[in-house]
Scaffold this motif. Sequence first.
Motif, PDB file in Angstrom:
ATOM      1  N   ALA A  68       0.819  -1.206   0.000  1.00 31.98           N
ATOM      2  CA  ALA A  68       0.000   0.000   0.000  1.00 31.98           C
ATOM      3  C   ALA A  68       0.859   1.264   0.000  1.00 31.98           C
ATOM      4  N   ALA A  69       2.029   1.178   0.613  1.00 29.62           N
ATOM      5  CA  ALA A  69       2.902   2.355   0.693  1.00 29.62           C
ATOM      6  C   ALA A  69       3.618   2.639  -0.623  1.00 29.62           C
ATOM      7  N   GLY A  70       3.649   1.660  -1.503  1.00 32.93           N
ATOM      8  CA  GLY A  70       4.310   1.862  -2.793  1.00 32.93           C
ATOM      9  C   GLY A  70       5.793   1.582  -2.719  1.00 32.93           C
ATOM     10  N   PRO A  71       6.472   1.663  -3.858  1.00 34.27           N
ATOM     11  CA  PRO A  71       7.907   1.329  -3.897  1.00 34.27           C
ATOM     12  C   PRO A  71       8.740   2.323  -3.109  1.00 34.27           C
ATOM     13  N   PRO A  72       9.891   1.880  -2.603  1.00 31.73           N
ATOM     14  CA  PRO A  72      10.783   2.800  -1.883  1.00 31.73           C
ATOM     15  C   PRO A  72      11.233   3.929  -2.816  1.00 31.73           C
ATOM     16  N   ALA A  73      11.106   5.150  -2.335  1.00 28.96           N
ATOM     17  CA  ALA A  73      11.515   6.305  -3.144  1.00 28.96           C
ATOM     18  C   ALA A  73      13.007   6.241  -3.398  1.00 28.96           C
ATOM     19  N   PRO A  74      13.444   6.652  -4.587  1.00 27.93           N
ATOM     20  CA  PRO A  74      12.672   7.236  -5.686  1.00 27.93           C
ATOM     21  C   PRO A  74      12.283   6.233  -6.782  1.00 27.93           C
ATOM     22  N   PHE A  75      12.207   4.960  -6.445  1.00 26.18           N
ATOM     23  CA  PHE A  75      11.830   3.976  -7.466  1.00 26.18           C
ATOM     24  C   PHE A  75      10.386   4.191  -7.911  1.00 26.18           C
ATOM     25  N   GLU A  76      10.155   3.957  -9.179  1.00 29.51           N
ATOM     26  CA  GLU A  76       8.805   3.991  -9.737  1.00 29.51           C
ATOM     27  C   GLU A  76       8.470   2.610 -10.279  1.00 29.51           C
ATOM     28  N   LEU A  77       7.229   2.227 -10.088  1.00 31.30           N
ATOM     29  CA  LEU A  77       6.772   0.900 -10.508  1.00 31.30           C
ATOM     30  C   LEU A  77       6.181   0.956 -11.908  1.00 31.30           C
ATOM     31  N   ILE A  78       6.628   0.021 -12.751  1.00 33.08           N
ATOM     32  CA  ILE A  78       6.081  -0.093 -14.106  1.00 33.08           C
ATOM     33  C   ILE A  78       5.545  -1.513 -14.274  1.00 33.08           C
TER      34      ILE A  78
ATOM     35  N   GLY B 128      13.749 -11.765   0.661  1.00 37.87           N
ATOM     36  CA  GLY B 128      12.880 -10.732   1.216  1.00 37.87           C
ATOM     37  C   GLY B 128      13.572  -9.897   2.272  1.00 37.87           C
ATOM     38  N   GLU B 129      14.778 -10.294   2.620  1.00 38.55           N
ATOM     39  CA  GLU B 129      15.503  -9.545   3.652  1.00 38.55           C
ATOM     40  C   GLU B 129      16.873  -9.079   3.178  1.00 38.55           C
ATOM     41  N   THR B 130      17.527  -9.933   2.426  1.00 31.94           N
ATOM     42  CA  THR B 130      18.862  -9.580   1.951  1.00 31.94           C
ATOM     43  C   THR B 130      18.938  -9.714   0.434  1.00 31.94           C
ATOM     44  N   VAL B 131      19.932  -9.069  -0.135  1.00 34.58           N
ATOM     45  CA  VAL B 131      20.169  -9.167  -1.580  1.00 34.58           C
ATOM     46  C   VAL B 131      21.447  -9.967  -1.795  1.00 34.58           C
TER      47      VAL B 131
ATOM     48  N   VAL C  47      19.458  -0.520  -3.959  1.00 35.43           N
ATOM     49  CA  VAL C  47      19.175  -1.959  -4.002  1.00 35.43           C
ATOM     50  C   VAL C  47      19.648  -2.548  -2.673  1.00 35.43           C
ATOM     51  N   ASP C  48      18.782  -2.451  -1.688  1.00 33.21           N
ATOM     52  CA  ASP C  48      19.141  -2.841  -0.328  1.00 33.21           C
ATOM     53  C   ASP C  48      18.032  -3.696   0.291  1.00 33.21           C
ATOM     54  N   HIS C  49      18.090  -3.860   1.613  1.00 29.48           N
ATOM     55  CA  HIS C  49      17.127  -4.738   2.279  1.00 29.48           C
ATOM     56  C   HIS C  49      15.702  -4.189   2.202  1.00 29.48           C
ATOM     57  N   VAL C  50      15.566  -2.879   2.152  1.00 28.47           N
ATOM     58  CA  VAL C  50      14.220  -2.285   2.040  1.00 28.47           C
ATOM     59  C   VAL C  50      13.613  -2.642   0.689  1.00 28.47           C
ATOM     60  N   LEU C  51      14.417  -2.492  -0.334  1.00 27.56           N
ATOM     61  CA  LEU C  51      13.941  -2.838  -1.670  1.00 27.56           C
ATOM     62  C   LEU C  51      13.684  -4.342  -1.768  1.00 27.56           C
ATOM     63  N   ALA C  52      14.554  -5.132  -1.162  1.00 29.23           N
ATOM     64  CA  ALA C  52      14.376  -6.588  -1.182  1.00 29.23           C
ATOM     65  C   ALA C  52      13.036  -6.974  -0.565  1.00 29.23           C
ATOM     66  N   ASN C  53      12.710  -6.330   0.533  1.00 29.22           N
ATOM     67  CA  ASN C  53      11.446  -6.593   1.203  1.00 29.22           C
ATOM     68  C   ASN C  53      10.268  -6.216   0.307  1.00 29.22           C
ATOM     69  N   TYR C  54      10.388  -5.072  -0.351  1.00 29.88           N
ATOM     70  CA  TYR C  54       9.314  -4.615  -1.235  1.00 29.88           C
ATOM     71  C   TYR C  54       9.156  -5.557  -2.433  1.00 29.88           C
ATOM     72  N   VAL C  55      10.275  -5.977  -3.008  1.00 26.04           N
ATOM     73  CA  VAL C  55      10.232  -6.881  -4.163  1.00 26.04           C
ATOM     74  C   VAL C  55       9.536  -8.193  -3.781  1.00 26.04           C
ATOM     75  N   ALA C  56       9.860  -8.710  -2.607  1.00 23.80           N
ATOM     76  CA  ALA C  56       9.238  -9.963  -2.167  1.00 23.80           C
ATOM     77  C   ALA C  56       7.736  -9.787  -1.965  1.00 23.80           C
TER      78      ALA C  56
END
Lengths: 167, 129
Positions: free
Chosen positions: A101-111, B41-44, B94-103
């Motif tokens: 719900a919060a969206g991708p971590p800034a400044p990434f944009e989702l496509i 989901g936690e590490t890259v 490209v870190d643990h926050v992004l990894a969590n979001y990707v998962a």
Amino acid sequence: MFRSALRRARTALQPLVTGARASAPHVERRALSTLCASDLAAAGRVSPVAAVRTALRRDIHHSSLLHDVASTDSSEKGLYQVLGEELEHERSTYVPSEIIAAGPPAPFELIESDGDCEITLVRTYGDDEEISITFNAAEVRAPFRTTHPPFHPPRTRRRSHHHHPNN
Amino acid sequence: MTTEDSSVEIEDDEEAALHFIVNVSKGDGGEMLEFSCATDGETVEVRNVRYESLSDAEEDDADLLAATYPGPNYDELDETVQEEFHRYLEARGVDHVLANYVAELHVHKEQTLYVDWISKVQGFVGAKE
């Protein structure tokens, strides 16, 4: 007893959830329905999670979602109806996480596109760098830390510099 | 701790990897680093790094795949090189926050596709019945 084990198993069984193309709630229901006497006996020796995992592997390998749903009431319900029930269940029970719900971590944009399995996140960095992250939602997950075979990733295509033979 | 508890803990520790590709391009896409990564989901975890240039991309794709160097066996790279590649990616988010979001996004997208699939199949069979 096995309800709590099933809840614990849901996280551990995520690879199988992905492989079965089914949601976690659905897998939980299916795992419960497919536990058989031998699984219960095995649970006494190992663990409920292991028993559920065994049941799920057997279930996913030998049957499909539609088989499970339809097998109990196939004489009374048609495929259209059971699919409708499954659809209603999924729509009423699934709630996106706060992270989504919060969206991708800034400044990434989702496509992404509806019906397209490929997802891309993009951002810029510095003066002239473009960063893109791509993955496929239909990919079946594999064990994370193993002595994995050489990894040969799918090649990505350059959007702006692909050379077409007719050009 | 009982034997059963121990067994459950081991089972729960088994994580699943999701593969994703990180492309870092510069100079209007003239050069690119392609990182093949995996996350729980936690590490890259970086598994391969490939370098490409625009001149490579102008070749036929099939020939390109066979001819270009795919990069070294990543596991055999010096640890300090691996650590710096990791920092390079972290600096670019490209870190643990992004990894969590990707998962999370993987699960969410799959759920969306699943529901869409049910809806379409139901519509298809409904038209026949």
